[in-house]
Design an enzyme around this catalytic site. Structure first.
Site, PDB file in Angstrom:
ATOM      1  CD  GLU A 119     -12.872  19.055   2.033  1.00  0.00           C
ATOM      2  OE1 GLU A 119     -12.068  19.599   2.806  1.00  0.00           O
ATOM      3  OE2 GLU A 119     -12.618  17.994   1.426  1.00  0.00           O
ATOM      4  N   GLY A 136       0.828  -1.202   0.000  1.00  0.00           N
ATOM      5  CA  GLY A 136       0.000   0.000   0.000  1.00  0.00           C
ATOM      6  C   GLY A 136       0.856   1.243   0.000  1.00  0.00           C
ATOM      7  N   GLY A 185      -0.274   4.671   0.281  1.00  0.00           N
ATOM      8  CA  GLY A 185      -0.951   5.887   0.705  1.00  0.00           C
ATOM      9  C   GLY A 185      -0.071   6.650   1.675  1.00  0.00           C
ATOM     10  CG  PHE A 186      -1.426  10.317   3.581  1.00  0.00           C
ATOM     11  CD1 PHE A 186      -0.633  11.379   3.180  1.00  0.00           C
ATOM     12  CD2 PHE A 186      -2.774  10.361   3.288  1.00  0.00           C
ATOM     13  CE1 PHE A 186      -1.162  12.462   2.506  1.00  0.00           C
ATOM     14  CE2 PHE A 186      -3.324  11.439   2.619  1.00  0.00           C
ATOM     15  CZ  PHE A 186      -2.520  12.498   2.225  1.00  0.00           C
ATOM     16  CG  ASP A 191      -7.388   5.779   6.549  1.00  0.00           C
ATOM     17  OD1 ASP A 191      -7.106   6.426   7.571  1.00  0.00           O
ATOM     18  OD2 ASP A 191      -7.632   6.306   5.454  1.00  0.00           O
ATOM     19  CB  ALA A 217      -3.782  12.921   5.968  1.00  0.00           C
ATOM     20  CD  GLN A 218      -0.424  15.170  10.485  1.00  0.00           C
ATOM     21  OE1 GLN A 218       0.285  14.582  11.290  1.00  0.00           O
ATOM     22  NE2 GLN A 218       0.069  15.809   9.446  1.00  0.00           N
ATOM     23  CB  VAL A 235      -1.208  -8.162  -1.938  1.00  0.00           C
ATOM     24  CG1 VAL A 235      -1.121  -9.261  -0.895  1.00  0.00           C
ATOM     25  CG2 VAL A 235       0.131  -7.435  -2.057  1.00  0.00           C
TER      26      VAL A 235
END
Length: 419
Positions: free
Chosen positions: A166, A8, A10-11, A296, A309-310, A76
């Protein structure tokens, strides 16, 4: 040095990979796409404000910039825990000493009939492009009709979190600013944006004053905000609500919830609430001494983290530090999340920002902070420059009618009609 496989990009995955490289580990980064996606700005892609390339970054280039890191594009399919090998869809088995699972999340439709078939999400690059092409494609189709002003076009956004707020705010701006100039054949008053939230407030993690402010600003922009409203079924041309009412719709955008991928259940890992992998306080997967779950997709049973994200960035770095400690023969530590705040944009010149120390901002100042932080966290100077240029063009130039468009795609309703 031990070999670490990170699944993965991502962040969390990239944070772990970069930190492991600093420590001198051999790392193989596996991802089914050859790029990283900056998910917080996907709604801008979905509404024609940014190119998909502005929010994606080459993973091969990322690997080339970090010593000891190799990238493998593959999906995977499983994990052989006895052999310490990751199974890929091309038949290759990648051995590891330590494994970091950071596969992120996918859409959770909560078992609502028709939601998976007749709604669109925005958690991948492909999702955002599909939403964009459907919205603008529908405008093109309606504009080409003999009497376009007689028809209505209704977009329902499901979910009152940051993504839903948003998206609804941006759609409202498209309606009032872009449509009158770009599609003079259409009557903007016939375009409706509806935001549906099952709870009693928008932006649940925020302070009540900011929640009320966001609600008021969305209504001011023409969004029909419906709180305490639950959807029971989605059809191609309408949605059913729990109170027995229905609403005719052309497009439903699902931003109501997330879940771990269903394929994780076949990987021999403990799966908990929301389809997430259960981990101990040191982020090691329960029952597996050399497997970590990050971001996540991980669920600390005693202290669940927000799926933002943090936390993903911090868990990635922390897991790399724990692998380094294990390699040196030290005990692992407990992860402690440092909340740096959260934010959501409502529209041009308007956002809400909340920091744990008590600072709460709204309006233009929060919006400028939102732009600054999103530019900073983007990968690649080209992406930062291009995103800044496109956002400047969208929000600050005298004419804000231009939008990045693609192919014409039909809504589920139009497809059903043509059948």
């Amino acid at each position: 040095m031990p070999h670490v496989v990170v699944v993965g990009a991502g962040f969390a995955g990239l944070s772990a990979t970069a930190e492991l490289a600093k420590e001198g580990f051999r790392v193989t980064l596996i991802n089914r796409h050859p790029y990283n996606t900056f998910q917080p700005l996907l709604y801008q892609v979905a509404t024609g404000g940014l190119n998909a390339g502005d929010v994606t970054y080459s993973l091969r280039y990322f690997a080339a910039r970090h010593a000891g890191v190799r990238f493998r594009r593959a999906a995977v399919t499983g994990i052989d825990h006895d052999a310490n090998e990751v199974l890929c869809d091309d038949g290759v088995r990648v051995g590891y000493d330590y494994l970091c699972v950071a596969t992120g999340i996918t859409t959770n439709h909560f078992g609502i009939p028709g939601a998976a078939e007749y709604t669109m999400s925005m958690y991948t690059r492909a999702d955002a492009l599909k939403v964009r092409d459907t919205i603008f494609g529908s405008m093109e189709i309606i504009a080409g009709m003999s009497s376009p002003n007689t028809g209505a076009f209704t977009i329902v956004v499901v979910g009152g979190g940051a993504t839903g707020v948003e998206m609804a705010g941006q759609l409202a701006e498209l309606k009032t600013e872009a449509l009158p100039m770009t599609y003079p054949e259409l009557n903007p008053a016939r375009v409706h944006v509806v935001l549906v939230e099952m709870g009693d407030a928008l932006l649940a993690p925020f302070d009540d004053t900011l929640r009320q402010y966001a609600h008021k600003e969305l209504v001011k922009r023409g969004v029909d905000v419906r709180l305490k409203t639950a959807i029971t079924e989605v059809h191609p041309d309408h949605v059913d609500f729990k109170d027995g009412t229905t609403l005719p719709v052309d497009l439903v955008i699902w931003a109501a919830g997330v879940s771990g991928s269903p394929v994780l259940r076949d990987w021999g890992l403990p799966i908990g609430r929301g389809g997430r992998i259960e981990v101990n306080s040191d982020l090691r997967v329960i029952g597996h001494e050399n497997v970590f779950a990050l971001g996540d997709v991980s669920l600390t049973v005693d202290n669940p983290l927000p799926q933002l994200a943090q936390p993903a960035i911090q868990t990635g770095k922390f897991a790399a530090d724990q692998i380094a400690r294990l390699h040196r023969g030290l005990e692992t530590e407990d992860f402690k999340y440092h909340n740096k705040g959260t934010m959501a944009t409502i529209g041009r010149g308007d956002a809400v920002l909340q920091i744990p120390q008590g600072l709460k901002l709204k309006g233009v100042v929060a919006w400028l902070g939102w732009i600054f932080l999103h530019i900073v966290y983007l990968l690649g100077n080209r992406n930062r420059a291009q995103t800044l240029l496109n956002l400047f063009s969208r929000y600050l130039l005298p004419s804000r009618s231009s939008a990045i468009v693609g192919d014409v795609m039909e809504t589920p309703k139009l497809k059903a009609i043509r059948k």
